[in-house]
Write a protein that holds these residues in place. Structure first.
Motif, short mmCIF file in Angstrom:
data_model
loop_
_atom_site.label_atom_id
_atom_site.label_comp_id
_atom_site.label_asym_id
_atom_site.label_seq_id
_atom_site.Cartn_x
_atom_site.Cartn_y
_atom_site.Cartn_z
N LEU A 12 0.86 -1.18 0.00
CA LEU A 12 0.00 0.00 0.00
C LEU A 12 0.90 1.23 0.00
O LEU A 12 1.70 1.43 0.92
N ILE A 13 0.77 2.04 -1.05
CA ILE A 13 1.56 3.26 -1.15
C ILE A 13 0.78 4.42 -0.54
O ILE A 13 -0.35 4.69 -0.95
N ILE A 14 1.37 5.07 0.43
CA ILE A 14 0.71 6.17 1.14
C ILE A 14 1.47 7.46 0.86
O ILE A 14 2.65 7.59 1.20
N THR A 15 0.80 8.40 0.21
CA THR A 15 1.41 9.71 -0.07
C THR A 15 0.57 10.80 0.58
O THR A 15 -0.59 10.98 0.22
N ILE A 16 1.15 11.50 1.52
CA ILE A 16 0.45 12.57 2.24
C ILE A 16 1.23 13.87 2.06
O ILE A 16 2.46 13.90 2.20
N GLY A 17 0.52 14.96 1.74
CA GLY A 17 1.21 16.21 1.46
C GLY A 17 0.80 17.39 2.31
O GLY A 17 1.45 18.44 2.28
N GLN A 18 -0.28 17.26 3.10
CA GLN A 18 -0.75 18.38 3.92
C GLN A 18 -0.98 17.92 5.36
O GLN A 18 -1.11 16.72 5.63
N ASN A 19 -1.05 18.89 6.24
CA ASN A 19 -1.25 18.58 7.65
C ASN A 19 -2.24 19.55 8.29
O ASN A 19 -2.06 20.02 9.39
N GLU A 20 -3.30 19.86 7.57
CA GLU A 20 -4.35 20.72 8.09
C GLU A 20 -5.67 20.27 7.49
O GLU A 20 -5.69 19.61 6.45
N GLY A 21 -6.76 20.63 8.14
CA GLY A 21 -8.05 20.23 7.60
C GLY A 21 -9.20 20.68 8.48
O GLY A 21 -9.00 21.28 9.55
N TRP A 22 -10.41 20.38 8.03
CA TRP A 22 -11.63 20.77 8.73
C TRP A 22 -12.05 19.69 9.70
O TRP A 22 -12.40 18.57 9.29
N TYR A 23 -12.03 20.02 11.00
CA TYR A 23 -12.45 19.08 12.03
C TYR A 23 -13.91 19.30 12.37
O TYR A 23 -14.34 20.43 12.65
N ASP A 24 -14.69 18.24 12.33
CA ASP A 24 -16.13 18.27 12.59
C ASP A 24 -16.37 17.87 14.03
O ASP A 24 -16.23 16.69 14.40
N THR A 25 -16.72 18.83 14.89
CA THR A 25 -16.91 18.55 16.31
C THR A 25 -18.15 17.69 16.58
O THR A 25 -18.21 16.98 17.57
N LYS A 26 -19.12 17.75 15.68
CA LYS A 26 -20.35 16.97 15.85
C LYS A 26 -20.08 15.47 15.71
O LYS A 26 -20.57 14.66 16.50
N HIS A 27 -19.32 15.11 14.71
CA HIS A 27 -19.09 13.69 14.42
C HIS A 27 -17.68 13.21 14.78
O HIS A 27 -17.38 12.03 14.60
N ASP A 28 -16.83 14.12 15.25
CA ASP A 28 -15.45 13.79 15.59
C ASP A 28 -14.72 13.16 14.40
O ASP A 28 -14.11 12.09 14.50
N ILE A 29 -14.79 13.83 13.27
CA ILE A 29 -14.09 13.39 12.06
C ILE A 29 -13.38 14.58 11.42
O ILE A 29 -13.67 15.73 11.74
N VAL A 30 -12.46 14.27 10.53
CA VAL A 30 -11.82 15.29 9.71
C VAL A 30 -12.37 15.15 8.30
O VAL A 30 -12.31 14.08 7.70
N TRP A 31 -12.91 16.23 7.76
CA TRP A 31 -13.50 16.19 6.43
C TRP A 31 -12.43 15.96 5.37
O TRP A 31 -11.28 16.36 5.52
N GLY A 32 -12.85 15.32 4.27
CA GLY A 32 -11.93 15.05 3.18
C GLY A 32 -11.76 16.23 2.24
O GLY A 32 -10.96 16.15 1.30
N PHE A 33 -12.51 17.32 2.48
CA PHE A 33 -12.45 18.50 1.59
C PHE A 33 -13.05 19.69 2.31
O PHE A 33 -13.58 19.57 3.42
N ASN A 34 -12.98 20.86 1.67
CA ASN A 34 -13.57 22.05 2.26
C ASN A 34 -15.09 21.95 2.24
O ASN A 34 -15.67 21.50 1.24
N PRO A 35 -15.79 22.36 3.28
CA PRO A 35 -17.25 22.33 3.28
C PRO A 35 -17.82 23.18 2.15
O PRO A 35 -17.30 24.26 1.86
N PRO A 36 -18.87 22.72 1.47
CA PRO A 36 -19.49 23.52 0.41
C PRO A 36 -19.97 24.86 0.97
O PRO A 36 -20.36 24.96 2.14
N PHE A 37 -19.95 25.89 0.14
CA PHE A 37 -20.33 27.23 0.60
C PHE A 37 -21.78 27.28 1.08
O PHE A 37 -22.13 28.07 1.96
N ASP A 38 -22.65 26.45 0.50
CA ASP A 38 -24.06 26.49 0.87
C ASP A 38 -24.42 25.46 1.95
O ASP A 38 -25.58 25.23 2.23
#
Length: 243
Positions: free
Chosen positions: A93-119
């Protein structure tokens, strides 16, 4: 890799030639979530909605939207089963990671895979933009890789740091400096995992190859890697993986 390796496993249609439709996985916390729901496909389903349809917040929008919550759940369940099936069988399994920041969801205790939609109506204080510290990254990734090794004892991990710099950041630092800080954090995590005798991990120096000859390696936009360098990387990687 999908074109040149005969036994490259593909179990799900994707837009980026991945084995499974994980989407772009940018940070270690999101990667750990992907591994965890693959090991345990019945793990809680989280489905959100915006104007484009229903979606899985743990994966990038490149995986697509769904017309109904039922279709989203069915697709996510099928994706998780296929993901587990691949990870149970794969040798590497090849793992390539390039960033170390993201959107943390306090409701579900997860990190989103992308920026939340504007709407998207996420309510006050539900989402927090975070930079993840070294200890959290190391603990969560090690835990996930150990869990993966339980369902596939032969699996080997090749760890690489993505060399493409951040396009933007919401943190209190200029984006160039922040990008180096993040990649350094990830590199240190991978360094610890490679030395860890419980984890069957190997580091491939993609970031270092690019950075130490960067005047010849980048395209004209000074951000993406030139095609000539990519060919050289694959040749070096081919030698690396066969050893």
């Amino acid at each position: 890799l999908s074109r040149n390796i005969n036994n490259y496993i593909v179990h799900e249609k994707t837009t980026s030639k991945n084995s499974i439709n994980w989407g772009h996985v940018y940070n270690i916390l999101n990667l750990s979530q992907v591994i965890n729901y693959s090991v345990n496909p019945e793990k809680k389903f989280i489905i959100e909605k915006c104007s484009q349809g229903f979606f899985d917040p743990m994966r990038a929008t490149t995986v697509g939207y769904f017309e109904s919550e039922e279709l989203a759940k069915k697709s996510i369940k099928d994706h998780r089963i296929k993901s587990k099936n691949v990870l149970e069988k794969v040798d590497i399994l090849i793992i390539t990671i390039g960033q170390n920041e993201g959107w943390y969801d306090t409701k579900h205790d997860i990190v989103w895979g992308f920026n939340p939609p504007f709407d998207f109506d996420f309510g006050e204080d539900r989402l927090e933009y975070k930079e993840f510290n070294f200890n959290l990254n190391l603990i969560e990734l090690k835990k996930s890789l150990l869990n993966l090794q339980k369902i596939n004892s032969k699996i080997k991990f090749i760890l690489t740091v993505g060399p493409v710099s951040n396009y933007t950041t919401f943190l209190n630092n200029d984006v160039i400096s922040q990008s180096f800080v993040e990649k350094s954090n990830i590199r240190l995590v991978f360094n610890e995992l490679e030395k860890d005798k419980e984890i069957n991990a190997y580091y491939f120096p993609l970031l270092e190859i690019i950075l130490f000859n960067q005047n010849k390696n980048y395209s004209l936009d000074n951000r993406h890697i030139s095609k000539e360098t990519i060919k050289k990387i694959y040749k070096l990687f081919d030698k690396f993986i066969k050893n």
